[in-house]
Design a protein around this motif. Structure first.
Motif, short mmCIF file in Angstrom:
data_model
loop_
_atom_site.label_atom_id
_atom_site.label_comp_id
_atom_site.label_asym_id
_atom_site.label_seq_id
_atom_site.Cartn_x
_atom_site.Cartn_y
_atom_site.Cartn_z
N CYS A 42 -7.36 -6.80 -1.32
CA CYS A 42 -8.71 -6.80 -0.75
C CYS A 42 -9.05 -8.23 -0.32
CB CYS A 42 -9.69 -6.30 -1.83
SG CYS A 42 -11.42 -6.51 -1.38
N CYS A 45 -12.03 -9.73 -2.71
CA CYS A 45 -11.90 -10.04 -4.14
C CYS A 45 -10.45 -10.19 -4.61
CB CYS A 45 -12.60 -8.98 -4.98
SG CYS A 45 -11.69 -7.43 -5.07
N THR A 47 -8.11 -8.15 -5.20
CA THR A 47 -7.48 -7.12 -6.03
C THR A 47 -6.51 -6.35 -5.12
OG1 THR A 47 -8.11 -5.67 -7.84
CG2 THR A 47 -9.05 -5.12 -5.76
N CYS A 55 -11.49 -3.14 -1.17
CA CYS A 55 -11.33 -2.23 -2.31
C CYS A 55 -12.60 -1.43 -2.53
CB CYS A 55 -10.98 -3.04 -3.56
SG CYS A 55 -12.35 -3.98 -4.21
N CYS A 58 -15.66 -3.47 -3.90
CA CYS A 58 -16.35 -4.32 -2.92
C CYS A 58 -17.14 -3.48 -1.92
CB CYS A 58 -15.37 -5.23 -2.19
SG CYS A 58 -14.74 -6.56 -3.24
ZN LIG Z 1 -12.49 -6.14 -3.38
#
Ligand SMILES: [Zn+2]
Ligand SMILES: [Zn+2]
Length: 228
Positions: A42, A45, A47, A55, A58
């Motif tokens: 992502c 963030c 991840t 993601c 988010c």
């Molecule tokens: Zn994210």
């Protein structure tokens, strides 16, 4: 014999991980074996996501920061090195993380300033240093970017975030930071050792934006990945 040679002979410089002879904190083999964060992730963030799209977290609760760049994944040996730095004062770990971070963000949008995640004065008094500042110092030096140690403060000490749900984590850090107006119109890169849930970054980014910051990037040495 000069004093440095004397100490080198008494305590031969060794790799922090394998204890093999090394003039640098990590020997070249251990450095190359670090778990670099290379999987699609992502953009906001960091991840992992299948095609590098935003993601679910988010999408559901868009954080106040604009993007996250993580050099490494929080796995072995970072789960040994980082606690050594934070809780055992192994300051030699900080430049290693700062160098990895500088390498990972080399082609990222260039911020106006770096700001290390502030620690409460009580914690600084206990530890004697802020590990995030020590990491940021190295990154700033390598990228020739100014490190701002004056604009943000942690005004409230917060209990650990571990095991709390999203809303509880947010409540936990609400009002934890204060920022000066000196950040108005600037792109700030926030530096820390690890991003786990991102809630502290979110709260600090929101505080910076209320103070007028234009853009906030999170630059972290390591990203803790959610359990599979
Ligand atoms: Zn994210
Ligand atoms: Zn080694």
């Amino acid at each position: 014999m000069n004093i440095r040679l004397f100490f080198n002979r008494l305590f031969p410089p060794a790799c922090l991980l394998c204890s093999g002879h090394s003039t640098r904190a990590l020997c070249p083999e251990c450095h190359a074996d670090l778990p670099w964060h290379r999987q699609p992730h992502c953009p906001q963030c960091a991840t992992p996501t299948p095609d590098g799209q935003l993601c679910g977290a988010c999408l559901k609760h868009p954080p106040a920061f604009d993007r996250t760049l993580a050099a490494l994944v929080y796995a072995f040996p970072l789960d040994r090195l980082i606690p050594h730095l934070k809780y055992h004062g192994r300051l030699a770990v900080a430049p290693v993380l700062g160098e990895c971070l500088a390498r990972a963000v080399a082609s990222a949008p260039r911020p106006d300033r770096l700001i290390a995640m502030p620690l409460h004065t009580q914690r600084i008094r206990e530890r004697g240093f802020n590990h995030a500042t020590e990491i940021a110092r190295e990154t700033a030096k390598r990228l020739r970017l100014p490190l701002d140690v004056a604009s943000c403060r942690r005004i409230r000490d917060t209990p650990p975030q571990m095991g709390l749900k999203h809303a509880a984590r947010q409540r936990n850090v609400r009002g934890a930071f204060a920022c000066s107006e000196g950040v108005r119109g600037l792109h700030i890169a926030l530096i820390d050792d690890v991003m786990t849930t991102g809630t502290s970054f979110d709260e600090l980014a929101a505080t910076l934006k209320r103070a007028g910051a234009r853009e906030v990037s999170c630059w972290v040495a390591a990203r803790a990945l959610p359990p599979p």
